[in-house]
Scaffold this active site. Structure first.
Site, mmCIF file in Angstrom:
data_model
loop_
_atom_site.group_PDB
_atom_site.id
_atom_site.type_symbol
_atom_site.label_atom_id
_atom_site.label_comp_id
_atom_site.label_asym_id
_atom_site.label_seq_id
_atom_site.Cartn_x
_atom_site.Cartn_y
_atom_site.Cartn_z
ATOM 1 N N LEU A 126 38.721 41.013 30.635
ATOM 2 C CA LEU A 126 39.975 42.001 30.470
ATOM 3 C C LEU A 126 40.774 41.367 31.813
ATOM 4 O O LEU A 126 40.464 41.491 32.989
ATOM 5 C CB LEU A 126 39.234 43.272 30.756
ATOM 6 C CG LEU A 126 40.514 44.405 30.656
ATOM 7 C CD1 LEU A 126 39.663 45.628 30.245
ATOM 8 C CD2 LEU A 126 41.330 44.359 31.821
ATOM 9 N N HIS A 230 34.832 43.114 42.677
ATOM 10 C CA HIS A 230 36.221 42.667 43.457
ATOM 11 C C HIS A 230 37.138 43.797 43.526
ATOM 12 O O HIS A 230 37.251 44.740 42.456
ATOM 13 C CB HIS A 230 36.482 41.441 42.429
ATOM 14 C CG HIS A 230 37.796 40.610 43.045
ATOM 15 N ND1 HIS A 230 38.945 41.137 43.131
ATOM 16 C CD2 HIS A 230 37.759 39.355 43.485
ATOM 17 C CE1 HIS A 230 39.892 40.161 43.521
ATOM 18 N NE2 HIS A 230 38.755 39.091 43.638
#
Length: 336
Positions: A126, A230
């Site tokens: 994604l 992240h």
């Protein structure tokens, strides 16, 4: 402006997807910025669509978000992962040491190599172009994957997992890799990630530590990022949790990013979606729906106002056209 549509990737999308991959900042194994590795990935997914499988056998179904002929994002569904070489993760387990003599009981975390998700389905890849952010497209990309799974139940293994990129600092340094992986793979993170993208993951099983690792032996910087996504992956992580995925202590062997999983029937978008007959007309002020039609190469998804009345869903002509539908056709839809 035409309706944004999610559709299967095509070979001619290569240049635009490569540009997106280079914007990602690295660390996305399934969206490599290396041209040769990416071309192989796209060829694999196009072949997956063309093969017309009847069971999950390792196929990859990449989708792209297109508007006005421009590719703005990607997402993918993996039918069954690790069938060739296994799919390895660490699981964070608890171990207990006790001494009656000292009257001490000490709990410690342990990283256990596992193949628990070998053969499972996966959602991933994604990524949304920075220029398209802020319009709900990230949610669009994510949820379309679940409508694809609902449309292709026999082709996707259950349960389904998702790996998130692990945390790195503003200079790109990944504490977990620097403290552990680098010592065993003898290469920089980017080289290991590219090898994984280009040639598969057999080398991971070959070179990674074969024994459990006590977390207490790792530097604090590495301990602090276990299961931490992240910064750019945090919205995707939160969306997965809202869909019914759960983090159960599994992390990536390279960057310690979290792995989450869910049974297909527990995924919110799958559970709440329904098959309707399309009627074309004015839906008025009806709520926005996420809609999908087609199978494999003909799969399309879009969002727009849609009025549900029993088994009929009334949509505007522009949205029916975007989905390739005419009155009376079937469409799968779920409220936005």
């Amino acid at each position: 402006m035409t309706t944004p549509v999610m559709r299967p990737v095509r070979r001619e999308d290569f240049d635009q997807i490569l540009a997106l991959a280079k914007q990602s900042g690295g660390g996305m194994t399934n969206l490599p910025g290396d041209p040769d590795a990416l071309r192989a990935r796209i060829e694999n997914t196009v072949s997956s669509y063309e093969s017309d499988p009847d069971a999950p056998s390792g196929e990859v179904y990449m989708l792209v978000l297109e508007q006005e002929g421009k590719v703005l994002g990607t997402a993918a569904i993996f039918s069954a992962i690790g069938l060739d070489h296994g799919f390895v993760n660490y699981r964070i387990n608890k171990t207990v040491h006790a001494s009656k003599q000292l009257k001490k009981r000490i709990e410690r975390r342990l990283l256990m190599p596992t193949h628990d998700f070998t053969g499972c389905g996966e959602v991933g890849s994604l990524f949304l172009s920075p220029e398209a952010r802020g319009g709900g497209f990230g949610k669009f990309l994510a949820r379309v994957r679940y409508l694809f799974i609902a449309q292709h139940r026999k082709l996707i293994a259950d349960p389904v997992c998702a790996e998130l990129r692990g945390w790195r600092d503003k200079n790109g340094v990944q504490p977990f890799w620097e403290s552990l992986g680098k010592l065993f793979f003898d290469m920089e993170f980017e080289d290991a990630d590219l090898t994984n993208s280009a040639t598969g993951n057999q080398f991971i099983s070959d070179l990674m530590p074969r024994h459990p690792i006590y977390v207490a032996l790792l530097p604090k910087a590495a301990r602090d990022v276990l299961g931490k996504p992240h910064d750019d992956a945090l919205p995707a992580f939160n969306m997965l949790l809202r869909e019914g995925f759960a983090f159960r202590g599994y992390i990536d062997v390279f960057d310690a990013g979290p792995l989450v999983d869910a049974h297909i029937d527990d995924i919110k978008t799958v559970k709440e979606s329904k098959i309707y007959n399309i009627a074309i007309g004015d839906p008025g002020d009806a709520p926005v729906h996420l809609m999908a039609s087609g199978y494999l190469q003909s799969f399309r998804a879009a969002r727009g106002a849609a009025k549900a009345d029993g088994d009929t869903l009334t949509v505007a002509k522009e949205h029916a056209d975007a989905l390739g539908l005419t009155a009376g056709d079937d469409v799968r839809a779920v409220k936005w």
